[in-house]
Design a protein around this motif. Sequence first.
Motif, PDB file in Angstrom:
ATOM      1  N   ARG A 184       2.295   1.852  -3.428  1.00 30.02           N
ATOM      2  CA  ARG A 184       1.293   2.367  -4.371  1.00 30.02           C
ATOM      3  C   ARG A 184       1.028   3.836  -4.118  1.00 30.02           C
ATOM      4  O   ARG A 184       0.853   4.621  -5.051  1.00 30.02           O
ATOM      5  N   MET A 185       0.978   4.189  -2.816  1.00 33.76           N
ATOM      6  CA  MET A 185       0.761   5.598  -2.501  1.00 33.76           C
ATOM      7  C   MET A 185       1.872   6.446  -3.084  1.00 33.76           C
ATOM      8  O   MET A 185       1.645   7.506  -3.658  1.00 33.76           O
ATOM      9  N   LYS A 245      -5.494  -7.694  -1.832  1.00 31.09           N
ATOM     10  CA  LYS A 245      -5.179  -6.401  -1.221  1.00 31.09           C
ATOM     11  C   LYS A 245      -6.355  -5.804  -0.473  1.00 31.09           C
ATOM     12  O   LYS A 245      -6.193  -4.869   0.295  1.00 31.09           O
ATOM     13  N   TYR A 246      -7.564  -6.340  -0.669  1.00 30.89           N
ATOM     14  CA  TYR A 246      -8.690  -5.826   0.102  1.00 30.89           C
ATOM     15  C   TYR A 246      -9.007  -6.688   1.298  1.00 30.89           C
ATOM     16  O   TYR A 246     -10.013  -6.495   1.952  1.00 30.89           O
ATOM     17  N   ARG A 265       0.824  -1.198   0.000  1.00 30.12           N
ATOM     18  CA  ARG A 265       0.000   0.000   0.000  1.00 30.12           C
ATOM     19  C   ARG A 265       0.855   1.243   0.000  1.00 30.12           C
ATOM     20  O   ARG A 265       0.594   2.205  -0.720  1.00 30.12           O
ATOM     21  N   ALA A 313      -8.848  -0.812   2.788  1.00 31.93           N
ATOM     22  CA  ALA A 313      -7.874  -1.847   3.191  1.00 31.93           C
ATOM     23  C   ALA A 313      -6.468  -1.496   2.725  1.00 31.93           C
ATOM     24  O   ALA A 313      -5.956  -0.448   3.034  1.00 31.93           O
ATOM     25  N   TYR A 314      -5.858  -2.348   1.912  1.00 34.11           N
ATOM     26  CA  TYR A 314      -4.472  -2.111   1.521  1.00 34.11           C
ATOM     27  C   TYR A 314      -4.342  -1.685   0.063  1.00 34.11           C
ATOM     28  O   TYR A 314      -3.306  -1.853  -0.546  1.00 34.11           O
ATOM     29  N   SER A 315      -5.405  -1.144  -0.503  1.00 37.26           N
ATOM     30  CA  SER A 315      -5.339  -0.870  -1.931  1.00 37.26           C
ATOM     31  C   SER A 315      -4.566   0.396  -2.230  1.00 37.26           C
ATOM     32  O   SER A 315      -4.022   0.545  -3.296  1.00 37.26           O
ATOM     33  N   GLY A 316      -4.506   1.322  -1.282  1.00 37.01           N
ATOM     34  CA  GLY A 316      -3.750   2.536  -1.535  1.00 37.01           C
ATOM     35  C   GLY A 316      -4.524   3.601  -2.282  1.00 37.01           C
ATOM     36  O   GLY A 316      -3.970   4.624  -2.640  1.00 37.01           O
ATOM     37  N   GLU A 317      -5.779   3.361  -2.549  1.00 36.36           N
ATOM     38  CA  GLU A 317      -6.544   4.419  -3.212  1.00 36.36           C
ATOM     39  C   GLU A 317      -7.979   4.313  -2.724  1.00 36.36           C
ATOM     40  O   GLU A 317      -8.412   3.268  -2.255  1.00 36.36           O
ATOM     41  N   THR A 318      -8.680   5.410  -2.832  1.00 35.52           N
ATOM     42  CA  THR A 318     -10.051   5.363  -2.350  1.00 35.52           C
ATOM     43  C   THR A 318     -10.927   6.180  -3.270  1.00 35.52           C
ATOM     44  O   THR A 318     -10.549   7.263  -3.703  1.00 35.52           O
ATOM     45  N   LYS A 325       1.523   6.751  -6.811  1.00 38.08           N
ATOM     46  CA  LYS A 325       0.462   7.667  -7.208  1.00 38.08           C
ATOM     47  C   LYS A 325       0.871   9.106  -6.960  1.00 38.08           C
ATOM     48  O   LYS A 325       0.576   9.998  -7.744  1.00 38.08           O
ATOM     49  N   ILE A 339      -7.228   6.114   3.829  1.00 36.55           N
ATOM     50  CA  ILE A 339      -6.446   5.033   3.249  1.00 36.55           C
ATOM     51  C   ILE A 339      -5.654   4.280   4.295  1.00 36.55           C
ATOM     52  O   ILE A 339      -5.388   3.092   4.183  1.00 36.55           O
ATOM     53  N   TYR A 340      -5.251   5.007   5.326  1.00 28.35           N
ATOM     54  CA  TYR A 340      -4.387   4.385   6.325  1.00 28.35           C
ATOM     55  C   TYR A 340      -5.191   3.783   7.452  1.00 28.35           C
ATOM     56  O   TYR A 340      -4.752   3.737   8.585  1.00 28.35           O
ATOM     57  N   TYR A 352     -15.199  -3.021  -4.912  1.00 29.56           N
ATOM     58  CA  TYR A 352     -14.487  -3.669  -3.815  1.00 29.56           C
ATOM     59  C   TYR A 352     -14.468  -2.775  -2.594  1.00 29.56           C
ATOM     60  O   TYR A 352     -14.596  -3.232  -1.450  1.00 29.56           O
ATOM     61  N   GLU A 353     -14.297  -1.470  -2.844  1.00 28.46           N
ATOM     62  CA  GLU A 353     -14.166  -0.593  -1.691  1.00 28.46           C
ATOM     63  C   GLU A 353     -15.470  -0.472  -0.940  1.00 28.46           C
ATOM     64  O   GLU A 353     -15.484  -0.363   0.290  1.00 28.46           O
ATOM     65  N   ALA A 394     -12.541  -1.317  -8.580  1.00 31.34           N
ATOM     66  CA  ALA A 394     -11.989  -0.841  -7.319  1.00 31.34           C
ATOM     67  C   ALA A 394     -13.083  -0.227  -6.452  1.00 31.34           C
ATOM     68  O   ALA A 394     -13.107  -0.413  -5.228  1.00 31.34           O
ATOM     69  N   THR A 418      -8.850  -7.927   4.961  1.00 26.34           N
ATOM     70  CA  THR A 418      -8.458  -7.347   6.243  1.00 26.34           C
ATOM     71  C   THR A 418      -8.150  -8.404   7.293  1.00 26.34           C
ATOM     72  O   THR A 418      -7.458  -8.131   8.252  1.00 26.34           O
TER      73      THR A 418
END
Lengths: 236, 311
Positions: free
Chosen positions: A122-123, A156-157, A119, B118-123, A126, B129-130, B111-112, B108, A159
């Motif tokens: 990726r941040m 990645k989703y 994550r 979660a850990y996708s890094g984007e919203t 981006k 995100i964190y 899923y969100e 995405a 938890t």
Amino acid sequence: MTRRYWNINLEEMMEAGVHFGHGTRKWNLRMSPYISAKCKGIHILNLTRTARFLSEACDLVFDASSRGKQFLIVGTKNKAADSVARAAIRARCHYVNKKWLGGMLTNWSTTETRLHKFRDLRMEQKAGRLTHLPKRDAAVLKRQLSHLQTYLGGIKYMTGLPDIIIIVDQQEEYTALRECITLGIPTICLTDTNCDPDLADISIPANDDAIASIRLILTKLVFAICEGRSSYIRNP
Amino acid sequence: MATTTPPLSSSTSSSSSLATHLPRFSLFPNPTTLLSLYSSKPPFFSLSSSRSLQTHLSCTKKDDIDITFFDEVNPDEDITFSPPEKPEDFIPPRAIDEPPFESDEEIAQAYEELYGPAYSGETYLGKDIYVMDSKVKKTTGFGSKGKKEKIRDGFDENVVQVRRVTKVVKGGKHMRFRAVVVVGDKKGQVGVGVGKAKEVISAVQKAATDARRNIITVPMTKYLTFPHRNEADYGAARVMLRPAAPGTGVIAGGAVRTVLEMAGVENALGKQLGSNNALNNARATVLAVQTMKQFSEVARERGIPMEELWK
């Protein structure tokens, strides 16, 4: 558990080649109740039993998703990888496409660390901070990111630990099955004539070599998951 | 087995013929006990009187497996597939591989909605995100005060043994520490665990985690002692445990004493009969305690009142 109609007809399964097993020499004796005949050196599975198991599995999956449970589909054969990814995306489940890393579930804390790193990378990508670094460091980070994307992209989703796991080929994913058994997670497994049906909780005797047969069974299960989820969304 | 099937009321002559056919390693060395077994067994085992002795012996061992739901299942009958009727407005679902495919963004977003970012890094829905950072326990905190969770979930830890073990490599000796830890609340739950690490503290932590994974319950009576004597071995370690009257305390050595104290047993006698290895002795006491049965369990399985057992 209510039994519903899942559009399972035996002609469709025969067309897809679900009834073919592996060669006669490689069979596992525990599959003998599900084998109906032997033809040209290949075992033929009994499709009525397959259909029965498939409908039971669909019922279970529908029930579970209508209670909001999380699924994980595991399929690492390079033939099946694509259809597993598509199926999971259609059903909005997690999936493991490429190699199943040992300890993904039993060593969940370490997997979570990797997901954190994924994550963060990726941040950074981006936000464009990778271009400020020297070329070599940027290349290293990009390589790490692509690695993590291939292996962990499907989860990645996720938890926490999933509630039900669907495994495509038992022989390939033996480590995954073992992990689920130690953790006590119920599994649905596609068993072929050389697999052990007693290891998984629901084992569907089917052909795991042909893409068409994997696709068919995944379609049915995914349909069940979608239905269950829509009923969960309507009344949680 | 080619033995002749004896009737329930077997005479002494047939019992002696049975004795000659018994394998040398039989569980019932005395032929007279066989007679008492045949006469005192509950009606359930009458079905097995016609079977051979081997299966009869194995029947009595599987007491805790409930197989009554297999009585109605006939394994030879044909399984038919009779699905419920097709509803009229049933549309077969789209196959997985067919277009139209969803775009990455839509996937995405979907899923969100279900799982959060979660850990996708984007919203796409404007969520934090964190969000997963707070949920992960920081196990390696350099700046924090060390381990805060010393007393978690009511279990006490007791280190039985810490040893320095060596692996010889090309460059020299690679030292590590091996810790054996016994974990228990003093109310009947114990667990034994091992852990190895380069430092003593991390080894103890690993051992404690391992111990919490395999916890057993100790059957205890009202006076905090065992229901009966028991022996067990693990490896070359052999442990004998014996109940004692209240007021005795735990009289046992080393690892056995730690395990019993952590379990909350107040009065017991224990002896290490085989080797003195701490880990193996701890595991042997755990085994010995696992195989003990309470009087009520035995009475229920045999179908006789408890007063009979005390005679």
